[in-house]
Write a protein that holds these residues in place. Structure first.
Motif, PDB file in Angstrom:
ATOM      1  N   GLY A  24       0.790  -1.225   0.000  1.00  0.00           N
ATOM      2  CA  GLY A  24       0.000   0.000   0.000  1.00  0.00           C
ATOM      3  C   GLY A  24       0.818   1.268   0.000  1.00  0.00           C
ATOM      4  N   LEU A  25       2.114   1.144  -0.246  1.00  0.00           N
ATOM      5  CA  LEU A  25       2.977   2.330  -0.232  1.00  0.00           C
ATOM      6  C   LEU A  25       2.844   3.145  -1.514  1.00  0.00           C
ATOM      7  CD1 LEU A  25       6.316   0.846   1.120  1.00  0.00           C
ATOM      8  CD2 LEU A  25       4.703   2.298   2.346  1.00  0.00           C
ATOM      9  N   PRO A  26       2.795   4.467  -1.405  1.00  0.00           N
ATOM     10  CA  PRO A  26       2.946   5.272  -2.605  1.00  0.00           C
ATOM     11  C   PRO A  26       4.323   4.944  -3.187  1.00  0.00           C
ATOM     12  CG  PRO A  26       2.188   6.611  -0.774  1.00  0.00           C
ATOM     13  CD  PRO A  26       2.575   5.274  -0.220  1.00  0.00           C
ATOM     14  N   THR A  27       4.359   4.601  -4.457  1.00  0.00           N
ATOM     15  CA  THR A  27       5.576   4.090  -5.082  1.00  0.00           C
ATOM     16  C   THR A  27       5.919   4.951  -6.285  1.00  0.00           C
ATOM     17  OG1 THR A  27       5.035   1.882  -4.296  1.00  0.00           O
ATOM     18  CG2 THR A  27       6.606   2.034  -6.112  1.00  0.00           C
ATOM     19  N   GLU A  35       5.631  -1.060 -17.531  1.00  0.00           N
ATOM     20  CA  GLU A  35       4.232  -0.745 -17.224  1.00  0.00           C
ATOM     21  C   GLU A  35       3.529  -1.902 -16.523  1.00  0.00           C
ATOM     22  OE1 GLU A  35       1.020   1.633 -16.726  1.00  0.00           O
ATOM     23  OE2 GLU A  35       3.032   2.229 -17.368  1.00  0.00           O
ATOM     24  N   GLU A  36       3.989  -3.128 -16.706  1.00  0.00           N
ATOM     25  CA  GLU A  36       3.373  -4.288 -16.054  1.00  0.00           C
ATOM     26  C   GLU A  36       3.400  -4.183 -14.530  1.00  0.00           C
ATOM     27  OE1 GLU A  36       4.451  -5.502 -20.116  1.00  0.00           O
ATOM     28  OE2 GLU A  36       5.576  -4.510 -18.544  1.00  0.00           O
ATOM     29  N   ALA A  37       4.309  -3.382 -14.001  1.00  0.00           N
ATOM     30  CA  ALA A  37       4.393  -3.204 -12.550  1.00  0.00           C
ATOM     31  C   ALA A  37       3.336  -2.227 -12.024  1.00  0.00           C
ATOM     32  CB  ALA A  37       5.791  -2.722 -12.159  1.00  0.00           C
ATOM     33  N   ASN A  38       2.639  -1.566 -12.905  1.00  0.00           N
ATOM     34  CA  ASN A  38       1.614  -0.593 -12.513  1.00  0.00           C
ATOM     35  C   ASN A  38       0.315  -1.332 -12.179  1.00  0.00           C
ATOM     36  OD1 ASN A  38      -0.197   1.468 -12.200  1.00  0.00           O
ATOM     37  ND2 ASN A  38       0.220   2.436 -14.162  1.00  0.00           N
ATOM     38  N   ILE A  39       0.187  -1.721 -10.921  1.00  0.00           N
ATOM     39  CA  ILE A  39      -0.977  -2.506 -10.496  1.00  0.00           C
ATOM     40  C   ILE A  39      -1.869  -1.763  -9.506  1.00  0.00           C
ATOM     41  CG2 ILE A  39       0.227  -4.688 -10.893  1.00  0.00           C
ATOM     42  CD1 ILE A  39       0.403  -4.892  -7.752  1.00  0.00           C
ATOM     43  N   PHE A  43       0.894   3.797  -7.778  1.00  0.00           N
ATOM     44  CA  PHE A  43       2.023   3.762  -8.708  1.00  0.00           C
ATOM     45  C   PHE A  43       2.159   5.140  -9.349  1.00  0.00           C
ATOM     46  CE2 PHE A  43       3.863   3.103 -12.901  1.00  0.00           C
ATOM     47  CZ  PHE A  43       4.833   2.134 -12.703  1.00  0.00           C
ATOM     48  N   HIS A  44       3.338   5.748  -9.208  1.00  0.00           N
ATOM     49  CA  HIS A  44       3.589   7.083  -9.761  1.00  0.00           C
ATOM     50  C   HIS A  44       4.864   7.034 -10.599  1.00  0.00           C
ATOM     51  CE1 HIS A  44       0.618   8.746  -6.955  1.00  0.00           C
ATOM     52  NE2 HIS A  44       1.161   7.923  -6.074  1.00  0.00           N
ATOM     53  N   ARG A  45       4.720   7.290 -11.903  1.00  0.00           N
ATOM     54  CA  ARG A  45       5.880   7.307 -12.789  1.00  0.00           C
ATOM     55  C   ARG A  45       6.357   8.748 -12.954  1.00  0.00           C
ATOM     56  NH1 ARG A  45       7.766   3.579 -15.890  1.00  0.00           N
ATOM     57  NH2 ARG A  45       5.817   2.401 -16.024  1.00  0.00           N
ATOM     58  N   ILE A  46       7.652   8.934 -12.812  1.00  0.00           N
ATOM     59  CA  ILE A  46       8.254  10.253 -12.988  1.00  0.00           C
ATOM     60  C   ILE A  46       9.182  10.164 -14.194  1.00  0.00           C
ATOM     61  CG2 ILE A  46       9.631  12.065 -11.920  1.00  0.00           C
ATOM     62  CD1 ILE A  46       8.634  11.002  -9.202  1.00  0.00           C
TER      63      ILE A  46
END
Length: 97
Positions: A24-27, A35-39, A43-46
């Motif tokens: 449950g951590l902001p990641t 992108e497969e890790a975006n579940i 999930f925050h992509r920078i």
């Protein structure tokens, strides 16, 4: 732990990202994470390696309820019970040859 940061240049899948999101951590991740890790909504992509941009994004993100994070993991197909059964079936099938 309050959040997870992975500014990696390249990861095969980013299993540690899945684990972080399951908790449950902001990641926060770089473009090196597939992108497969975006579940999860956590999930925050920078899209930069500029530290000040990372800091701004992280500081502007509110943490949410971590109670139901594991459900996102199950929905994404990463539940350990299901995956272990799939792996067992793969090995069983390979032994038949």
């Amino acid at each position: 732990m309050d959040l997870f940061i992975l500014p990696s240049i390249h990861e095969g899948l980013g299993n540690v990202v899945i684990e972080s999101l399951t908790s449950g951590l902001p990641t926060f991740v770089s473009n090196g994470i597939p992108e497969e890790a975006n579940i999860s909504n956590n999930f925050h992509r920078i899209n930069t390696f500029d530290a000040s941009e990372w800091a701004k994004e992280i500081l502007n993100t509110k943490t949410g309820d971590r109670t139901y994070a594991y459900k996102d993991t199950i929905k994404a197909g990463f539940d350990i019970k299901d995956v272990s059964k799939q792996l067992e079936q793969i090995y069983t099938n390979l032994m038949k040859y």
